[in-house]
Design an enzyme around this catalytic site. Structure first.
Site, PDB file in Angstrom:
ATOM      1  N   LYS A   1       1.068 -12.153 -11.193  1.00  0.00           N
ATOM      2  CA  LYS A   1       1.637 -11.092 -11.437  1.00  0.00           C
ATOM      3  C   LYS A   1       3.058 -11.354 -11.897  1.00  0.00           C
ATOM      4  O   LYS A   1       4.001 -11.914 -11.216  1.00  0.00           O
ATOM      5  CB  LYS A   1       1.777 -10.378 -10.157  1.00  0.00           C
ATOM      6  CG  LYS A   1       2.545  -9.023 -10.287  1.00  0.00           C
ATOM      7  CD  LYS A   1       2.704  -8.200  -8.915  1.00  0.00           C
ATOM      8  CE  LYS A   1       3.717  -7.376  -8.944  1.00  0.00           C
ATOM      9  NZ  LYS A   1       3.789  -6.575  -7.592  1.00  0.00           N
TER      10      LYS A   1
ATOM     11  N   ASP B   1      10.846  -4.200 -10.754  1.00  0.00           N
ATOM     12  CA  ASP B   1       9.851  -3.034 -10.494  1.00  0.00           C
ATOM     13  C   ASP B   1      10.882  -1.967  -9.941  1.00  0.00           C
ATOM     14  O   ASP B   1      11.244  -1.854  -8.710  1.00  0.00           O
ATOM     15  CB  ASP B   1       8.673  -3.504  -9.439  1.00  0.00           C
ATOM     16  CG  ASP B   1       7.845  -2.116  -9.082  1.00  0.00           C
ATOM     17  OD1 ASP B   1       7.941  -1.252  -9.902  1.00  0.00           O
ATOM     18  OD2 ASP B   1       7.198  -2.280  -7.995  1.00  0.00           O
TER      19      ASP B   1
ATOM     20  N   LYS C   1      11.640   3.729  -6.716  1.00  0.00           N
ATOM     21  CA  LYS C   1      12.071   3.203  -5.241  1.00  0.00           C
ATOM     22  C   LYS C   1      13.153   3.628  -4.660  1.00  0.00           C
ATOM     23  O   LYS C   1      14.305   3.885  -5.674  1.00  0.00           O
ATOM     24  CB  LYS C   1      11.912   1.693  -5.391  1.00  0.00           C
ATOM     25  CG  LYS C   1      10.515   0.942  -5.739  1.00  0.00           C
ATOM     26  CD  LYS C   1      10.696  -0.517  -5.648  1.00  0.00           C
ATOM     27  CE  LYS C   1       9.605  -1.218  -5.849  1.00  0.00           C
ATOM     28  NZ  LYS C   1       8.433  -1.186  -4.750  1.00  0.00           N
TER      29      LYS C   1
ATOM     30  N   ARG D   1      -1.084  -4.263  -9.528  1.00  0.00           N
ATOM     31  CA  ARG D   1      -2.782  -4.277  -9.507  1.00  0.00           C
ATOM     32  C   ARG D   1      -3.355  -3.787 -10.896  1.00  0.00           C
ATOM     33  O   ARG D   1      -4.259  -4.246 -11.355  1.00  0.00           O
ATOM     34  CB  ARG D   1      -3.366  -3.602  -8.434  1.00  0.00           C
ATOM     35  CG  ARG D   1      -3.138  -1.870  -8.504  1.00  0.00           C
ATOM     36  CD  ARG D   1      -3.147  -1.469  -7.055  1.00  0.00           C
ATOM     37  NE  ARG D   1      -2.243  -1.813  -6.102  1.00  0.00           N
ATOM     38  CZ  ARG D   1      -2.129  -1.413  -4.918  1.00  0.00           C
ATOM     39  NH1 ARG D   1      -3.241  -0.549  -4.267  1.00  0.00           N
ATOM     40  NH2 ARG D   1      -1.099  -1.859  -4.048  1.00  0.00           N
TER      41      ARG D   1
END
Length: 460
Positions: free
Chosen positions: A228, A233, A240, A314
């Site tokens: 990954k 992110d 977040k 994912r």
């Protein structure tokens, strides 16, 4: 920075490694002046304590390193490194005290005390250098140490200097060093070549999303590593909070770890056909960011309902795993900093892994102890399959509820690995605080255990 043993041709100081319960017996065999010096110094053999003993001319003639008690050593991965970190600058050779079954591990820990992430400011790694003891594979230990340094450097580098393009450059540098090949599918070419979810996750970022592919070796079992590479992110539109975003430069830790493992494999010339796949993206917020409620169609043809844009890892791994399976490899290994649920389950120090292959699981468990790289098997629990099936699409990227988050993520990924033999690691890749041989920051988790287990898993 290259981590290496001291040249054996240069003078070195004998180092006696002494466990606390063994100090009195060791002193009985020493000259009186040494025994008196040790007693006067207050040296007890406690872990991490060191003592230089002068000769008649006042110069050091030998050194002592405390090895603690067995109970304290059980709590440390590299007990001798605690002493190596505080020994004065110089060259040392182990004269006594380290059991043969842990000698290689302790040597690795010593080398790792020389690591420092000094890209932005001067650091102070340990200065004591070790002459490789007889009976250890010094070249292999140096390979392991420098692969770990590579992983740490990649994870420690902030996203301002480690975006998808820089991660691609790191892979290309590795291919040049070992004569491998590297190809990258960039930007809209991902759509043209049917990697829609990699493109979707990364399309809102300033740096274009990409799929990096590295290959090496032309004989032996086919081994495919998938890492990954989410270089930062934000959580996407499911943004977040600040505290949760603080360590997101390490969200490419899966890619860093597979590159470290690939470096070990190539440097040690394992007889495998190696393929490394890294979907490299930033999960950013912009007008074209993907949204909660979107339904994506993957490379494999499975549709995925997006219920949380922060469950992006994912998605990019799914397209890469589908490609990996198409190559009909003998083994696929994926590594990802994937879920907070894994941290709740096993903390930061253990690397949980999933596989349906009991032989591989047993090999990994045995190898982890040998390699000082602890791992823990988690279950592909079939009854939870329904949790990732939302009804409106084939799969749900973020099932509702707070339970079994690491397991459902692993089950999601298994759908894309097809019928291939498959191992998935849900790692943290971060050392929260300084420990012997492990500086605070980026950390390799799983590569040494995998390297040690691969001969049994693949029949090498």
């Amino acid at each position: 920075m290259t981590l290496s043993f001291a040249p054996p041709s240069e003078p070195s100081l004998p180092l006696h490694v002494i466990a606390q319960p063994d100090l009195d017996d060791w002193l009985k065999d020493q000259p009186e002046q040494i025994a008196q010096w040790v007693e006067a110094s207050g040296f007890t053999g406690a872990m991490g304590k060191v003592l230089l003993i002068p000769g008649p001319d006042g110069a050091p003639q030998l050194a002592l390193a405390g090895y603690g008690k067995s109970s304290s050593r059980a709590r440390k991965r590299f007990p001798l490194a605690a002493a190596a970190e505080v020994l004065p600058k110089g060259h040392y050779h182990i004269a006594s005290g380290v059991p043969s079954d842990v000698l290689s591990t302790e040597c690795l820990g010593w080398l790792l005390t020389g690591y420092a992430f000094d890209r932005y400011a001067n650091q102070s790694p340990a200065k004591a250098r070790l002459v490789a003891p007889e009976g250890v594979d010094a070249a292999r230990i140096e390979v392991l140490a420098n692969a770990e340094a590579l992983i740490r450097d990649l994870v420690n580098t902030p996203a301002s200097d480690m975006g998808p393009g820089q991660l691609q450059a790191a892979a290309e540098n590795l291919t040049q060093e070992f004569g491998a090949t590297c190809n990258t599918i960039l930007g809209d070419a991902l759509l043209e070549q049917n990697f829609p979810m990699i493109h979707t996750v990364g399309r809102a970022a300033a740096q274009a999303p990409r799929l990096i592919e590295m290959t090496w070796g032309n004989s032996g079992p086919k081994l495919t590593l998938v890492g990954k590479g989410v270089c930062f992110d934000t959580g996407g539109l499911n943004l977040k909070p600040g505290n949760s975003m603080a360590l997101m430069k390490k969200d490419m830790g899966g890619a860093a770890n597979v590159l470290g493992l690939a470096r070990m494999i190539m440097a040690l010339k394992l007889p495998v056909q190696l393929r490394v796949l890294i979907p490299a993206v930033e999960n950013s917020v912009s007008g074209n960011a993907f949204r909660p409620g979107d339904i994506l169609t993957s490379r494999k043809g499975l549709t995925v309902e997006i219920n949380n844009t922060d469950a992006e890892g994912r998605l990019v791994l799914a397209d890469a795993l589908a490609l990996a399976d198409e190559g009909e490899p003998d083994l696929i290994i994926s590594m990802a900093t994937l879920t907070g649920a894994a941290r709740v389950a096993v903390g930061s120090d253990l690397a949980p892994f999933y596989t349906d292959d009991d032989t591989a699981a047993n090999a990994l468990a045995n190898a982890a102890a040998q390699a000082a790289d602890p791992v823990w098997r988690m279950p592909f629990h079939e009854p939870y399959e329904s949790m990732i099936e939302p009804g409106i699409a084939d799969l749900d990227n973020a099932p509702a509820g707070a339970f079994a988050g690491s397991i459902t993520a692993a089950l999601f990924l298994r759908r894309f690995a097809g019928d291939s033999r498959y191992i998935h690691f849900d790692i943290y890749s971060w050392q929260p605080g300084k420990a012997p041989g492990r500086s605070k920051g980026g950390l390799g988790q799983g590569p040494r255990a995998l390297l040690t287990a691969l001969p049994e898993i693949l029949g090498l």
